[in-house]
Design an enzyme around this catalytic site. Sequence first.
Site, PDB file in Angstrom:
ATOM      1  N   GLU A 201       0.860  -1.169   0.061  1.00  0.00           N
ATOM      2  CA  GLU A 201       0.167   0.077  -0.008  1.00  0.00           C
ATOM      3  C   GLU A 201       1.037   1.188   0.091  1.00  0.00           C
ATOM      4  O   GLU A 201       2.124   1.202   0.432  1.00  0.00           O
ATOM      5  CB  GLU A 201      -0.898   0.073   1.222  1.00  0.00           C
ATOM      6  CG  GLU A 201      -2.410  -0.345   1.053  1.00  0.00           C
ATOM      7  CD  GLU A 201      -3.010   0.950   0.044  1.00  0.00           C
ATOM      8  OE1 GLU A 201      -2.377   1.705  -0.678  1.00  0.00           O
ATOM      9  OE2 GLU A 201      -4.306   0.931   0.511  1.00  0.00           O
ATOM     10  N   ASP A 202       0.184   2.351  -0.201  1.00  0.00           N
ATOM     11  CA  ASP A 202       1.099   3.734  -0.399  1.00  0.00           C
ATOM     12  C   ASP A 202       0.924   4.180   1.172  1.00  0.00           C
ATOM     13  O   ASP A 202       1.836   4.672   1.478  1.00  0.00           O
ATOM     14  CB  ASP A 202       0.299   4.770  -1.372  1.00  0.00           C
ATOM     15  CG  ASP A 202      -1.001   4.680  -1.146  1.00  0.00           C
ATOM     16  OD1 ASP A 202      -1.851   3.956  -0.494  1.00  0.00           O
ATOM     17  OD2 ASP A 202      -1.590   5.643  -1.926  1.00  0.00           O
TER      18      ASP A 202
ATOM     19  N   ASP B  51      -4.155   5.589   6.351  1.00  0.00           N
ATOM     20  CA  ASP B  51      -4.486   6.869   7.145  1.00  0.00           C
ATOM     21  C   ASP B  51      -5.565   6.605   8.297  1.00  0.00           C
ATOM     22  O   ASP B  51      -5.132   6.555   9.291  1.00  0.00           O
ATOM     23  CB  ASP B  51      -5.239   7.739   5.973  1.00  0.00           C
ATOM     24  CG  ASP B  51      -5.769   8.888   6.436  1.00  0.00           C
ATOM     25  OD1 ASP B  51      -5.260   9.476   7.432  1.00  0.00           O
ATOM     26  OD2 ASP B  51      -6.638   9.670   5.800  1.00  0.00           O
TER      27      ASP B  51
ATOM     28  N   ARG C 140       0.984  12.696  -8.860  1.00  0.00           N
ATOM     29  CA  ARG C 140       1.574  11.320  -8.600  1.00  0.00           C
ATOM     30  C   ARG C 140       3.101  11.161  -8.990  1.00  0.00           C
ATOM     31  O   ARG C 140       4.011  10.197  -8.585  1.00  0.00           O
ATOM     32  CB  ARG C 140       0.562  10.505  -9.470  1.00  0.00           C
ATOM     33  CG  ARG C 140      -0.550  10.282  -8.820  1.00  0.00           C
ATOM     34  CD  ARG C 140      -1.189   9.083  -9.312  1.00  0.00           C
ATOM     35  NE  ARG C 140      -2.819   9.265  -9.303  1.00  0.00           N
ATOM     36  CZ  ARG C 140      -3.415   8.466  -8.144  1.00  0.00           C
ATOM     37  NH1 ARG C 140      -2.687   8.003  -7.061  1.00  0.00           N
ATOM     38  NH2 ARG C 140      -4.674   8.602  -7.985  1.00  0.00           N
TER      39      ARG C 140
ATOM     40  N   PHE D 112      -1.920  16.178   4.631  1.00  0.00           N
ATOM     41  CA  PHE D 112      -2.172  15.459   3.376  1.00  0.00           C
ATOM     42  C   PHE D 112      -0.842  15.619   2.762  1.00  0.00           C
ATOM     43  O   PHE D 112      -0.311  16.563   2.396  1.00  0.00           O
ATOM     44  CB  PHE D 112      -3.545  16.328   2.808  1.00  0.00           C
ATOM     45  CG  PHE D 112      -3.654  15.315   1.680  1.00  0.00           C
ATOM     46  CD1 PHE D 112      -4.778  14.312   2.020  1.00  0.00           C
ATOM     47  CD2 PHE D 112      -3.265  15.459   0.362  1.00  0.00           C
ATOM     48  CE1 PHE D 112      -5.106  13.494   0.829  1.00  0.00           C
ATOM     49  CE2 PHE D 112      -4.072  14.646  -0.599  1.00  0.00           C
ATOM     50  CZ  PHE D 112      -4.755  13.708  -0.254  1.00  0.00           C
TER      51      PHE D 112
HETATM   52  P1  IMP Z   1      -7.729   5.195   4.386  1.00  0.00           P
HETATM   53  O1  IMP Z   1      -8.670   3.985   4.315  1.00  0.00           O
HETATM   54  O2  IMP Z   1      -8.289   6.135   5.307  1.00  0.00           O
HETATM   55  O3  IMP Z   1      -6.371   4.524   5.472  1.00  0.00           O
HETATM   56  O4  IMP Z   1      -7.161   5.662   3.312  1.00  0.00           O
HETATM   57  C1  IMP Z   1      -5.966   4.913   2.547  1.00  0.00           C
HETATM   58  C2  IMP Z   1      -6.113   5.547   1.165  1.00  0.00           C
HETATM   59  O5  IMP Z   1      -6.530   7.104   1.166  1.00  0.00           O
HETATM   60  C3  IMP Z   1      -4.814   5.577   0.678  1.00  0.00           C
HETATM   61  O6  IMP Z   1      -4.607   4.295   0.078  1.00  0.00           O
HETATM   62  C4  IMP Z   1      -4.485   6.743  -0.038  1.00  0.00           C
HETATM   63  O7  IMP Z   1      -4.977   6.267  -1.340  1.00  0.00           O
HETATM   64  C5  IMP Z   1      -5.552   7.732   0.323  1.00  0.00           C
HETATM   65  N1  IMP Z   1      -4.751   8.737   1.179  1.00  0.00           N
HETATM   66  C6  IMP Z   1      -4.915   8.705   2.611  1.00  0.00           C
HETATM   67  N2  IMP Z   1      -4.141   9.840   3.058  1.00  0.00           N
HETATM   68  C7  IMP Z   1      -3.753  10.331   1.848  1.00  0.00           C
HETATM   69  C8  IMP Z   1      -2.729  11.457   1.656  1.00  0.00           C
HETATM   70  O8  IMP Z   1      -2.208  12.111   2.754  1.00  0.00           O
HETATM   71  N3  IMP Z   1      -2.213  11.908   0.387  1.00  0.00           N
HETATM   72  C9  IMP Z   1      -2.910  10.967  -0.688  1.00  0.00           C
HETATM   73  N4  IMP Z   1      -3.670   9.987  -0.462  1.00  0.00           N
HETATM   74  C10 IMP Z   1      -4.310   9.598   0.854  1.00  0.00           C
HETATM   75 MG    MG Z   2      -4.046   3.760  -1.793  1.00  0.00          MG
END
Ligand code: IMP
Ligand code: MG
Length: 175
Positions: free
Chosen positions: A97-98, A101, A163, A150
């Site tokens: 994963e990237d 959050d 990106r 962010f």
């Molecule tokens: P989560 O489900 O809230 O943990 O979010 C995960 C996804 O939200 C990641 O795979 C990203 O695609 C996107 N995301 C969360 N935080 C960021 C950020 O700071 N920048 C860009 N994308 C984010």
């Molecule tokens: Mg992602």
Amino acid sequence: MLSEVVTLISEEQLKARTQQIALELSKKFAGQKVCFVGILKGSFMFYSDLIRSIDLDMTCDFMGLSSYKGMVNSSGEVKVTLDLNTPIKDRHVVLVEDIVDTGLTMNYLKNTVLSRKPASLTTVSLLLKPKALKEPCTVDYVGFEIGNDFVVGYGLDYQEMYRNLPFIGVLKSLN
Ligand code: IMP
Ligand code: MG
């Protein structure tokens, strides 16, 4: 016009940490075949750098997920835009994963993958925002823990832009 981006994690730092994780994964799975699953779109750059430094027999597959729909705050909903192309039953699977959050996406992914009965599941995320977690979420390998800003670049987007940046940066206008 694009907003100003301030570097948070440099290209050199990304490279060094990616190589460390690659080494650890190469040791962990020595002699075994592994399926590396990249989560699109955000992980594509990290994924390709990571697997290039891994010395293992491997197959590559991808899942597409989107939870943001162009917005800064997570909606909590996870939309599957692309499913795996190959069965993972009895395979060693590494999810790449990237960023974690709220943790909702990673937990959703883990449940989905585990329901297909892999031999093992290992999770890797380049970034983790510990203070943003909305539910407990453990990740086996984390590149960097960051604050709640962010971030964009190195695969991560804001409204599909940024990106292509080779580093991780903070968007001044948003944070
Ligand atoms: P989560 O489900 O809230 O943990 O979010 C995960 C996804 O939200 C990641 O795979 C990203 O695609 C996107 N995301 C969360 N935080 C960021 C950020 O700071 N920048 C860009 N994308 C984010
Ligand atoms: Mg992602």
